[in-house]
Motif scaffolding. Structure first.
Motif, PDB file in Angstrom:
ATOM      1  N   VAL A  73      -5.626 -22.114  18.793  1.00 55.47           N
ATOM      2  CA  VAL A  73      -4.621 -22.347  17.767  1.00 55.47           C
ATOM      3  C   VAL A  73      -4.414 -21.024  17.033  1.00 55.47           C
ATOM      4  CG1 VAL A  73      -4.045 -23.614  15.658  1.00 55.47           C
ATOM      5  CG2 VAL A  73      -5.333 -24.746  17.498  1.00 55.47           C
ATOM      6  N   ARG A  74      -3.179 -20.527  17.070  1.00 53.60           N
ATOM      7  CA  ARG A  74      -2.829 -19.271  16.403  1.00 53.60           C
ATOM      8  C   ARG A  74      -2.111 -19.594  15.091  1.00 53.60           C
ATOM      9  NH1 ARG A  74      -2.475 -18.954  21.743  1.00 53.60           N
ATOM     10  NH2 ARG A  74      -3.360 -17.162  22.806  1.00 53.60           N
ATOM     11  N   THR A  75      -2.646 -19.071  13.983  1.00 56.88           N
ATOM     12  CA  THR A  75      -2.079 -19.334  12.665  1.00 56.88           C
ATOM     13  C   THR A  75      -1.661 -18.014  12.021  1.00 56.88           C
ATOM     14  OG1 THR A  75      -3.572 -21.223  12.418  1.00 56.88           O
ATOM     15  CG2 THR A  75      -2.538 -20.371  10.413  1.00 56.88           C
ATOM     16  N   PRO A  76      -0.386 -17.889  11.635  1.00 59.30           N
ATOM     17  CA  PRO A  76       0.029 -16.674  10.919  1.00 59.30           C
ATOM     18  C   PRO A  76      -0.772 -16.512   9.634  1.00 59.30           C
ATOM     19  CG  PRO A  76       1.947 -17.927  11.637  1.00 59.30           C
ATOM     20  CD  PRO A  76       0.743 -18.802  11.858  1.00 59.30           C
ATOM     21  N   TRP A  77      -1.237 -15.298   9.382  1.00 63.96           N
ATOM     22  CA  TRP A  77      -2.047 -15.010   8.199  1.00 63.96           C
ATOM     23  C   TRP A  77      -1.262 -14.246   7.140  1.00 63.96           C
ATOM     24  CZ3 TRP A  77      -3.559 -10.586   5.694  1.00 63.96           C
ATOM     25  CH2 TRP A  77      -4.556 -10.735   4.723  1.00 63.96           C
ATOM     26  N   GLY A  78      -0.520 -13.233   7.557  1.00 68.70           N
ATOM     27  CA  GLY A  78       0.191 -12.367   6.625  1.00 68.70           C
ATOM     28  C   GLY A  78       0.502 -11.042   7.295  1.00 68.70           C
ATOM     29  N   THR A  89      -8.042   9.197   7.353  1.00 65.31           N
ATOM     30  CA  THR A  89      -7.843   8.305   6.210  1.00 65.31           C
ATOM     31  C   THR A  89      -6.815   7.233   6.551  1.00 65.31           C
ATOM     32  OG1 THR A  89      -8.267  10.173   4.729  1.00 65.31           O
ATOM     33  CG2 THR A  89      -7.274   8.210   3.751  1.00 65.31           C
ATOM     34  N   LEU A  90      -7.140   6.000   6.205  1.00 66.65           N
ATOM     35  CA  LEU A  90      -6.241   4.868   6.383  1.00 66.65           C
ATOM     36  C   LEU A  90      -6.034   4.203   5.032  1.00 66.65           C
ATOM     37  CD1 LEU A  90      -4.719   2.593   7.887  1.00 66.65           C
ATOM     38  CD2 LEU A  90      -6.947   1.586   8.408  1.00 66.65           C
ATOM     39  N   GLU A  91      -4.786   4.184   4.567  1.00 67.84           N
ATOM     40  CA  GLU A  91      -4.436   3.437   3.370  1.00 67.84           C
ATOM     41  C   GLU A  91      -3.853   2.114   3.836  1.00 67.84           C
ATOM     42  OE1 GLU A  91      -1.807   6.081   1.302  1.00 67.84           O
ATOM     43  OE2 GLU A  91      -3.467   7.296   0.551  1.00 67.84           O
ATOM     44  N   LEU A  92      -4.523   1.036   3.491  1.00 69.01           N
ATOM     45  CA  LEU A  92      -4.189  -0.290   3.991  1.00 69.01           C
ATOM     46  C   LEU A  92      -3.704  -1.162   2.831  1.00 69.01           C
ATOM     47  CD1 LEU A  92      -6.300  -2.210   6.489  1.00 69.01           C
ATOM     48  CD2 LEU A  92      -5.819  -3.296   4.319  1.00 69.01           C
ATOM     49  N   SER A  93      -2.513  -1.726   2.961  1.00 68.03           N
ATOM     50  CA  SER A  93      -1.993  -2.698   1.996  1.00 68.03           C
ATOM     51  C   SER A  93      -1.837  -4.021   2.737  1.00 68.03           C
ATOM     52  CB  SER A  93      -0.633  -2.265   1.456  1.00 68.03           C
ATOM     53  OG  SER A  93      -0.737  -1.036   0.793  1.00 68.03           O
ATOM     54  N   TYR A  94      -2.142  -5.126   2.067  1.00 68.19           N
ATOM     55  CA  TYR A  94      -2.010  -6.418   2.737  1.00 68.19           C
ATOM     56  C   TYR A  94      -1.322  -7.424   1.835  1.00 68.19           C
ATOM     57  CZ  TYR A  94      -6.037  -7.832  -0.051  1.00 68.19           C
ATOM     58  OH  TYR A  94      -6.884  -8.112  -1.096  1.00 68.19           O
ATOM     59  N   GLN A  95      -0.674  -8.378   2.470  1.00 64.02           N
ATOM     60  CA  GLN A  95      -0.045  -9.491   1.785  1.00 64.02           C
ATOM     61  C   GLN A  95      -0.336 -10.748   2.595  1.00 64.02           C
ATOM     62  OE1 GLN A  95       1.948  -9.713  -1.213  1.00 64.02           O
ATOM     63  NE2 GLN A  95       1.404 -11.850  -0.822  1.00 64.02           N
ATOM     64  N   LYS A  96      -1.190 -11.603   2.076  1.00 61.69           N
ATOM     65  CA  LYS A  96      -1.530 -12.863   2.730  1.00 61.69           C
ATOM     66  C   LYS A  96      -0.428 -13.872   2.449  1.00 61.69           C
ATOM     67  CE  LYS A  96      -5.320 -16.185   2.969  1.00 61.69           C
ATOM     68  NZ  LYS A  96      -6.641 -16.555   2.452  1.00 61.69           N
ATOM     69  N   HIS A  97      -0.039 -14.667   3.453  1.00 66.66           N
ATOM     70  CA  HIS A  97       0.970 -15.705   3.233  1.00 66.66           C
ATOM     71  C   HIS A  97       0.527 -16.611   2.094  1.00 66.66           C
ATOM     72  CE1 HIS A  97       3.473 -14.662   6.555  1.00 66.66           C
ATOM     73  NE2 HIS A  97       2.569 -14.940   7.470  1.00 66.66           N
ATOM     74  N   GLY A  98       1.406 -16.822   1.151  1.00 68.70           N
ATOM     75  CA  GLY A  98       1.131 -17.748   0.068  1.00 68.70           C
ATOM     76  C   GLY A  98       0.147 -17.247  -0.967  1.00 68.70           C
TER      77      GLY A  98
END
Length: 119
Positions: A73-78, A89-98
């Protein structure tokens, strides 16, 4: 790697798919105390210094001979957006659904591209 987040990490891998550069991204993290792997891939243009990737989580299947692809089961996360100011260097920004969003700055811990290019 970030010492402030020891026990969590990301794997960023670059390759080719259909003649296009592609990034495969995995974030090894936790949700409500349980291990969680967030995965995704995205093509990009040569010379770019950043990539945005939609991530999914998976569940449902079993290990070994009990594994059946139909059980996954594949569920979209964000979405995670990455910027590479330099090759280490890695600058990581995230946005989780909801919900939750944030940023982290990580430093290369393992491996080297050995190509003189970051992407």
């Amino acid at each position: 790697y970030s010492t402030a987040r020891s026990g969590e990490g990301v794997l960023v891998d670059f390759g080719q798919a259909g003649g296009m550069p592609v990034e495969f991204f995995t974030w090894y993290t936790y949700d409500a105390g349980a291990q969680q792997w967030l995965v995704g891939s995205q093509t990009f243009s040569a010379g770019e210094t950043g990539v945005a990737v939609d991530l999914i989580t998976t569940r449902g299947a079993d290990f070994g001979n009990s594994f059946h692809p139909r059980d996954v089961v594949r569920t979209p996360w964000g979405r995670v957006t990455q910027r590479f100011p330099d090759c280490n260097t890695l600058e990581l920004s995230y946005q989780k659904h909801g919900g939750e969003s944030g940023t982290h700055t990580l430093t290369r811990a393992l491996g080297s591209l050995g190509t003189g290019q970051c992407l």
